[in-house]
Design a protein around this motif. Structure first.
Motif, PDB file in Angstrom:
ATOM      1  N   MET A   1      -2.954   5.582  -4.619  1.00  0.00           N
ATOM      2  CA  MET A   1      -1.840   4.621  -4.654  1.00  0.00           C
ATOM      3  C   MET A   1      -1.982   3.660  -5.833  1.00  0.00           C
ATOM      4  SD  MET A   1       0.246   5.524  -2.348  1.00  0.00           S
ATOM      5  CE  MET A   1      -0.308   7.199  -2.733  1.00  0.00           C
ATOM      6  N   SER A   2      -3.209   3.308  -6.170  1.00  0.00           N
ATOM      7  CA  SER A   2      -3.421   2.445  -7.334  1.00  0.00           C
ATOM      8  C   SER A   2      -3.002   3.158  -8.611  1.00  0.00           C
ATOM      9  CB  SER A   2      -4.887   2.021  -7.408  1.00  0.00           C
ATOM     10  OG  SER A   2      -5.186   1.193  -6.301  1.00  0.00           O
ATOM     11  N   ASP A   3      -3.295   4.462  -8.688  1.00  0.00           N
ATOM     12  CA  ASP A   3      -2.833   5.256  -9.828  1.00  0.00           C
ATOM     13  C   ASP A   3      -1.310   5.370  -9.824  1.00  0.00           C
ATOM     14  OD1 ASP A   3      -5.436   5.636 -10.637  1.00  0.00           O
ATOM     15  OD2 ASP A   3      -5.574   7.675  -9.828  1.00  0.00           O
ATOM     16  N   ARG A   4      -0.751   5.629  -8.663  1.00  0.00           N
ATOM     17  CA  ARG A   4       0.700   5.797  -8.521  1.00  0.00           C
ATOM     18  C   ARG A   4       1.461   4.554  -8.976  1.00  0.00           C
ATOM     19  NH1 ARG A   4       5.527   5.579  -7.405  1.00  0.00           N
ATOM     20  NH2 ARG A   4       6.705   6.865  -5.986  1.00  0.00           N
ATOM     21  N   PHE A   5       0.931   3.378  -8.634  1.00  0.00           N
ATOM     22  CA  PHE A   5       1.586   2.128  -8.996  1.00  0.00           C
ATOM     23  C   PHE A   5       1.070   1.566 -10.325  1.00  0.00           C
ATOM     24  CE2 PHE A   5       2.454   2.413  -4.466  1.00  0.00           C
ATOM     25  CZ  PHE A   5       3.811   2.176  -4.467  1.00  0.00           C
ATOM     26  N   GLU A   6       0.241   2.369 -11.007  1.00  0.00           N
ATOM     27  CA  GLU A   6      -0.270   2.038 -12.341  1.00  0.00           C
ATOM     28  C   GLU A   6      -0.889   0.637 -12.399  1.00  0.00           C
ATOM     29  OE1 GLU A   6       2.992   2.750 -15.006  1.00  0.00           O
ATOM     30  OE2 GLU A   6       2.929   4.914 -14.640  1.00  0.00           O
ATOM     31  N   LEU A   7      -1.778   0.370 -11.459  1.00  0.00           N
ATOM     32  CA  LEU A   7      -2.426  -0.933 -11.410  1.00  0.00           C
ATOM     33  C   LEU A   7      -3.438  -1.080 -12.540  1.00  0.00           C
ATOM     34  CD1 LEU A   7      -3.155  -1.474  -7.616  1.00  0.00           C
ATOM     35  CD2 LEU A   7      -1.128  -2.085  -8.917  1.00  0.00           C
ATOM     36  N   THR A   8      -3.546  -2.277 -13.037  1.00  0.00           N
ATOM     37  CA  THR A   8      -4.590  -2.589 -14.010  1.00  0.00           C
ATOM     38  C   THR A   8      -5.919  -2.718 -13.260  1.00  0.00           C
ATOM     39  OG1 THR A   8      -4.339  -4.976 -13.767  1.00  0.00           O
ATOM     40  CG2 THR A   8      -2.938  -3.891 -15.417  1.00  0.00           C
ATOM     41  N   ASP A   9      -7.013  -2.750 -13.994  1.00  0.00           N
ATOM     42  CA  ASP A   9      -8.324  -2.952 -13.353  1.00  0.00           C
ATOM     43  C   ASP A   9      -8.353  -4.282 -12.607  1.00  0.00           C
ATOM     44  OD1 ASP A   9      -9.288  -0.543 -14.279  1.00  0.00           O
ATOM     45  OD2 ASP A   9     -10.277  -1.417 -16.029  1.00  0.00           O
ATOM     46  N   GLU A  10      -7.732  -5.287 -13.178  1.00  0.00           N
ATOM     47  CA  GLU A  10      -7.698  -6.604 -12.531  1.00  0.00           C
ATOM     48  C   GLU A  10      -6.919  -6.548 -11.213  1.00  0.00           C
ATOM     49  OE1 GLU A  10      -5.445 -10.450 -13.863  1.00  0.00           O
ATOM     50  OE2 GLU A  10      -7.341 -10.290 -14.963  1.00  0.00           O
ATOM     51  N   GLU A  11      -5.784  -5.860 -11.205  1.00  0.00           N
ATOM     52  CA  GLU A  11      -4.997  -5.730  -9.978  1.00  0.00           C
ATOM     53  C   GLU A  11      -5.748  -4.896  -8.943  1.00  0.00           C
ATOM     54  OE1 GLU A  11      -0.469  -5.933 -11.742  1.00  0.00           O
ATOM     55  OE2 GLU A  11      -1.582  -4.049 -11.872  1.00  0.00           O
ATOM     56  N   TRP A  12      -6.413  -3.839  -9.406  1.00  0.00           N
ATOM     57  CA  TRP A  12      -7.158  -2.943  -8.518  1.00  0.00           C
ATOM     58  C   TRP A  12      -8.258  -3.686  -7.772  1.00  0.00           C
ATOM     59  CZ3 TRP A  12      -7.776   1.392  -5.917  1.00  0.00           C
ATOM     60  CH2 TRP A  12      -9.032   1.903  -5.665  1.00  0.00           C
ATOM     61  N   THR A  13      -8.886  -4.658  -8.437  1.00  0.00           N
ATOM     62  CA  THR A  13     -10.001  -5.373  -7.830  1.00  0.00           C
ATOM     63  C   THR A  13      -9.609  -6.735  -7.249  1.00  0.00           C
ATOM     64  OG1 THR A  13     -10.623  -6.307  -9.984  1.00  0.00           O
ATOM     65  CG2 THR A  13     -11.698  -4.244  -9.315  1.00  0.00           C
ATOM     66  N   ALA A  14      -8.324  -7.097  -7.320  1.00  0.00           N
ATOM     67  CA  ALA A  14      -7.871  -8.402  -6.819  1.00  0.00           C
ATOM     68  C   ALA A  14      -8.107  -8.521  -5.314  1.00  0.00           C
ATOM     69  CB  ALA A  14      -6.395  -8.593  -7.125  1.00  0.00           C
ATOM     70  N   LEU A  15      -8.662  -9.641  -4.917  1.00  0.00           N
ATOM     71  CA  LEU A  15      -8.949  -9.905  -3.507  1.00  0.00           C
ATOM     72  C   LEU A  15      -7.953 -10.915  -2.948  1.00  0.00           C
ATOM     73  CD1 LEU A  15     -12.823 -10.322  -3.654  1.00  0.00           C
ATOM     74  CD2 LEU A  15     -11.526  -8.255  -3.114  1.00  0.00           C
ATOM     75  N   LEU A  16      -7.702 -10.807  -1.653  1.00  0.00           N
ATOM     76  CA  LEU A  16      -6.891 -11.813  -0.984  1.00  0.00           C
ATOM     77  C   LEU A  16      -7.629 -13.144  -1.047  1.00  0.00           C
ATOM     78  CD1 LEU A  16      -6.212  -9.041   0.935  1.00  0.00           C
ATOM     79  CD2 LEU A  16      -4.783 -10.813   1.905  1.00  0.00           C
ATOM     80  N   PRO A  17      -6.905 -14.234  -1.191  1.00  0.00           N
ATOM     81  CA  PRO A  17      -7.569 -15.533  -1.271  1.00  0.00           C
ATOM     82  C   PRO A  17      -8.352 -15.883   0.002  1.00  0.00           C
ATOM     83  CG  PRO A  17      -5.250 -15.724  -1.867  1.00  0.00           C
ATOM     84  CD  PRO A  17      -5.477 -14.328  -1.387  1.00  0.00           C
ATOM     85  N   SER A  18      -7.918 -15.379   1.132  1.00  0.00           N
ATOM     86  CA  SER A  18      -8.525 -15.770   2.403  1.00  0.00           C
ATOM     87  C   SER A  18      -9.603 -14.806   2.902  1.00  0.00           C
ATOM     88  CB  SER A  18      -7.433 -15.886   3.470  1.00  0.00           C
ATOM     89  OG  SER A  18      -6.804 -14.627   3.634  1.00  0.00           O
ATOM     90  N   SER A  19      -9.918 -13.770   2.128  1.00  0.00           N
ATOM     91  CA  SER A  19     -10.921 -12.818   2.611  1.00  0.00           C
ATOM     92  C   SER A  19     -11.580 -12.109   1.443  1.00  0.00           C
ATOM     93  CB  SER A  19     -10.281 -11.798   3.548  1.00  0.00           C
ATOM     94  OG  SER A  19      -9.515 -10.868   2.823  1.00  0.00           O
ATOM     95  N   ARG A  20     -12.425 -11.146   1.785  1.00  0.00           N
ATOM     96  CA  ARG A  20     -13.072 -10.347   0.756  1.00  0.00           C
ATOM     97  C   ARG A  20     -12.445  -8.965   0.665  1.00  0.00           C
ATOM     98  NH1 ARG A  20     -19.366 -11.400   1.829  1.00  0.00           N
ATOM     99  NH2 ARG A  20     -18.758 -10.605   3.851  1.00  0.00           N
ATOM    100  N   GLN A  21     -11.262  -8.803   1.226  1.00  0.00           N
ATOM    101  CA  GLN A  21     -10.569  -7.526   1.159  1.00  0.00           C
ATOM    102  C   GLN A  21      -9.630  -7.505  -0.033  1.00  0.00           C
ATOM    103  OE1 GLN A  21      -9.094  -7.380   5.360  1.00  0.00           O
ATOM    104  NE2 GLN A  21      -9.766  -5.267   5.105  1.00  0.00           N
ATOM    105  N   GLY A  22      -9.481  -6.322  -0.608  1.00  0.00           N
ATOM    106  CA  GLY A  22      -8.581  -6.170  -1.737  1.00  0.00           C
ATOM    107  C   GLY A  22      -7.129  -6.052  -1.290  1.00  0.00           C
ATOM    108  N   TRP A  23      -6.247  -6.465  -2.173  1.00  0.00           N
ATOM    109  CA  TRP A  23      -4.814  -6.374  -1.886  1.00  0.00           C
ATOM    110  C   TRP A  23      -4.399  -4.945  -1.575  1.00  0.00           C
ATOM    111  CZ3 TRP A  23      -1.417  -9.974  -0.748  1.00  0.00           C
ATOM    112  CH2 TRP A  23      -1.661 -11.295  -1.125  1.00  0.00           C
ATOM    113  N   MET A  24      -4.866  -3.979  -2.363  1.00  0.00           N
ATOM    114  CA  MET A  24      -4.460  -2.587  -2.123  1.00  0.00           C
ATOM    115  C   MET A  24      -5.056  -2.058  -0.830  1.00  0.00           C
ATOM    116  SD  MET A  24      -2.148  -1.586  -4.087  1.00  0.00           S
ATOM    117  CE  MET A  24      -2.122   0.165  -3.742  1.00  0.00           C
ATOM    118  N   ASP A  25      -6.253  -2.490  -0.467  1.00  0.00           N
ATOM    119  CA  ASP A  25      -6.832  -2.092   0.820  1.00  0.00           C
ATOM    120  C   ASP A  25      -5.891  -2.505   1.950  1.00  0.00           C
ATOM    121  OD1 ASP A  25      -8.981  -1.427  -0.757  1.00  0.00           O
ATOM    122  OD2 ASP A  25     -10.361  -2.855   0.131  1.00  0.00           O
ATOM    123  N   ILE A  26      -5.413  -3.736   1.871  1.00  0.00           N
ATOM    124  CA  ILE A  26      -4.524  -4.259   2.906  1.00  0.00           C
ATOM    125  C   ILE A  26      -3.185  -3.526   2.895  1.00  0.00           C
ATOM    126  CG2 ILE A  26      -3.214  -6.312   3.620  1.00  0.00           C
ATOM    127  CD1 ILE A  26      -6.207  -6.438   4.271  1.00  0.00           C
TER     128      ILE A  26
END
Length: 66
Positions: free
Chosen positions: A31-56
């Motif tokens: 899905m990260s490839d499909r949405f052409e995420l940058t490395d920064e977007e791929w590793t971005a975490l939610l402010p309130s946790s240690r989970q990544g946005w794409m994981d959620i």
């Protein structure tokens, strides 16, 4: 750009339509490839946790199919 909550749903269905098991990490990567995420977007975490946005996003979409 990190997709909204509903955008991964159809691509996820397409990714698993052949019935072959695909692990969660592989689906998130696809899905990260499909949405052409940058490395920064791929590793971005939610402010309130240690989970990544794409994981959620992908996890939420997958729960709606079960």
């Amino acid at each position: 750009m990190i997709p909204d909550v509903q955008s991964p749903m159809r691509p996820l269905l397409e990714a698993v339509r052949d019935g072959e098991h695909i692990g969660g990490r592989d689906l998130i990567a696809a899905m990260s490839d499909r949405f052409e995420l940058t490395d920064e977007e791929w590793t971005a975490l939610l402010p309130s946790s240690r989970q990544g946005w794409m994981d959620i996003r992908v996890g939420w979409s997958m729960r709606h199919f079960s």
